[in-house]
Design a protein around this motif. Structure first.
Motif, mmCIF file in Angstrom:
data_model
loop_
_atom_site.group_PDB
_atom_site.id
_atom_site.type_symbol
_atom_site.label_atom_id
_atom_site.label_comp_id
_atom_site.label_asym_id
_atom_site.label_seq_id
_atom_site.Cartn_x
_atom_site.Cartn_y
_atom_site.Cartn_z
ATOM 1 N N VAL A 196 0.854 -1.186 0.000
ATOM 2 C CA VAL A 196 0.000 0.000 0.000
ATOM 3 C C VAL A 196 0.890 1.234 0.000
ATOM 4 O O VAL A 196 2.091 1.158 0.275
ATOM 5 N N ASP A 197 0.290 2.399 -0.290
ATOM 6 C CA ASP A 197 1.067 3.632 -0.257
ATOM 7 C C ASP A 197 1.063 4.232 1.145
ATOM 8 O O ASP A 197 0.573 3.610 2.104
ATOM 9 N N ALA A 232 -1.079 -0.510 -9.332
ATOM 10 C CA ALA A 232 -0.100 -0.821 -10.377
ATOM 11 C C ALA A 232 0.619 -2.129 -10.058
ATOM 12 O O ALA A 232 0.838 -2.973 -10.940
ATOM 13 N N PHE A 233 0.998 -2.314 -8.796
ATOM 14 C CA PHE A 233 1.639 -3.566 -8.379
ATOM 15 C C PHE A 233 0.681 -4.735 -8.584
ATOM 16 O O PHE A 233 1.059 -5.786 -9.104
ATOM 17 N N LEU A 285 -0.960 -9.734 -11.218
ATOM 18 C CA LEU A 285 -2.036 -10.511 -11.829
ATOM 19 C C LEU A 285 -1.682 -10.899 -13.262
ATOM 20 O O LEU A 285 -1.965 -12.024 -13.706
ATOM 21 N N ALA A 286 -1.046 -9.984 -13.970
ATOM 22 C CA ALA A 286 -0.635 -10.285 -15.342
ATOM 23 C C ALA A 286 0.412 -11.399 -15.358
ATOM 24 O O ALA A 286 0.373 -12.305 -16.215
ATOM 25 N N ALA A 327 -13.595 -1.320 -6.408
ATOM 26 C CA ALA A 327 -14.116 -1.433 -7.776
ATOM 27 C C ALA A 327 -12.972 -1.515 -8.781
ATOM 28 O O ALA A 327 -13.029 -2.291 -9.747
ATOM 29 N N ASP A 328 -11.908 -0.754 -8.548
ATOM 30 C CA ASP A 328 -10.733 -0.824 -9.424
ATOM 31 C C ASP A 328 -10.016 -2.157 -9.260
ATOM 32 O O ASP A 328 -9.516 -2.729 -10.237
ATOM 33 N N VAL A 329 -9.959 -2.651 -8.031
ATOM 34 C CA VAL A 329 -9.369 -3.967 -7.784
ATOM 35 C C VAL A 329 -10.130 -5.028 -8.572
ATOM 36 O O VAL A 329 -9.533 -5.878 -9.245
#
Length: 391
Positions: free
Chosen positions: A122-123, A131-132, A137-138, A165-167
């Protein structure tokens, strides 16, 4: 006459709502097992199904997706498993990705092998690093691994509202599933599982004014499921064995309905939270407020006063008639350094001073005024005794 105590630890457990208590007491006098076919059993079953619909509404889900259990911890341990199914067919998951600020019930990985659990950083405000997450996931998708991602909707210590939601959007792109611990979010921010893209959420009654020892697992509409953690009979449609606690579940349903109705009022609580922050800065000018740069629950304030040990402060406030906490309440009554603040990169000395104030819609302006006076006395006394920088 002793001053009234101030309860400023709602995130550990909200006071039970009067309507929920009334329903609980009413049903304690009624016999009937929800699995029995006689009239008393059918009445108990009707109570359970009514509560199921109420919890489903709170989460923006269908009633058939709700499974009652003992609370958020059991719920998390049930869903964090590699052995999912899709419309009844095996759907094996290879990896569990959890945010660095999860509750211990999630952070420990549930039924995943330890070597298959990874942490997403986390930040500095405690917001998950998207981004991480996307890169990891990729990478997993590239080698044919399926992942389950678990990111809480709102943090119990800092109140930070995570971008679930972004997750979920990133997870869909890479074929992953998403669980969210909504224990702290339920009743404080709107939850719509379908709109958010969540496969499953877990929540607990006592955080929103129901009783302790009851919670729910809520599945989405996409056909995914998982094996029960508690096995035995066919209660809860074979999803969780054991006779249901009808009275407690009914109170949960009442609390869920009330929490949903009270959601608009929660926005007003932020002003009271900010008043508390201003009071703390007034009596301790060097106080540090955590996660102010991120979206937060309106009722939660996490802060530290340099040089004031959290354990000492919690005891001092308790003696002054104020209940607040340091970090999570799920540590066997111990005041320990917060792994959440540590994950945020907060310097160790401040981590050891981390305190949490959490209030509710019923917390009055008079109670907040009283808190300000007691906080001034507490920090002044601690400065005198320990030579801290608190004013």
């Amino acid at each position: 006459m002793a001053e009234a105590r101030l309860y400023f630890d709602w995130n550990a457990g909200a006071p039970m709502r009067k309507a929920a208590r009334t329903r609980l007491v009413e049903l304690l006098d009624r016999p009937g097992n929800g699995s029995s076919v006689h009239a008393e059993g059918r009445a108990a079953r009707a109570v359970l199904e009514g509560a199921r619909r109420s919890v489903a509404r709170l989460c923006g889900a269908e009633a058939k997706g709700v499974t009652f259990c003992s609370g958020g911890t059991e719920g998390a341990n049930t869903v964090l498993t590699p052995d999912w199914t899709l419309f009844g067919k095996p759907y094996r998951l290879d990896r569990l990705l959890v945010s660095a600020v999860e509750h211990p019930a999630v952070a420990r990985g549930g039924r995943f092998p330890a070597e298959r659990v990874e942490v997403v950083p986390v930040d500095g405000d405690g917001v998950v690093d998207l981004a991480f997450l996307e890169r990891r996931l990729a990478e997993l998708a590239a080698v044919g691994e399926r992942a389950l991602v678990s990111v809480m909707m709102a943090n119990n210590e800092t109140g930070v509202v995570e971008p679930v939601a972004d997750v979920a959007r990133l997870a869909r792109v890479h074929g992953a599933l998403v669980h969210s611990d909504v224990v702290q979010a339920a009743g404080k921010v709107p939850i719509d599982m379908e709109a958010l893209g969540l496969d499953v959420v877990t929540l607990s009654a006592h955080k929103l004014g129901g009783g302790q020892g009851v919670g729910a697992i809520v599945r989405g509409r996409n056909g995914f499921a998982f094996p029960p953690l508690v096995t035995g009979g066919g209660q809860e449609s074979w999803a969780r064995a054991g006779t249901e606690n009808v009275a407690a579940i009914a109170a949960f349903g009442v609390a869920a309905d009330a929490a949903l109705a009270d959601l608009p009022a929660m926005a007003e609580v932020a002003a009271r939270r900010d008043r508390i922050a201003a009071m703390i800065r007034d009596v301790a000018p060097d106080a540090v407020m955590f996660a102010e740069g991120a979206p937060r629950l309106s009722n939660t304030l996490c802060f530290a006063v340099p040089g004031v040990a959290a354990e000492t402060a919690v005891i001092a406030f308790d003696l002054a008639g104020v209940a607040l906490s340091s970090g999570s309440a799920c540590s066997s009554g111990k005041v320990t350094a917060s792994p959440v603040l540590t994950a945020m990169g907060i310097e160790p000395m401040l981590v050891k001073s981390g305190l949490r104030v959490s209030i509710g819609a019923e917390t009055s302006d008079e109670e907040i005024d009283a808190f300000g006076l007691r906080a001034r006395n507490v920090f002044a006394a601690m400065k005198k005794q320990h030579g801290t920088t608190a004013a």
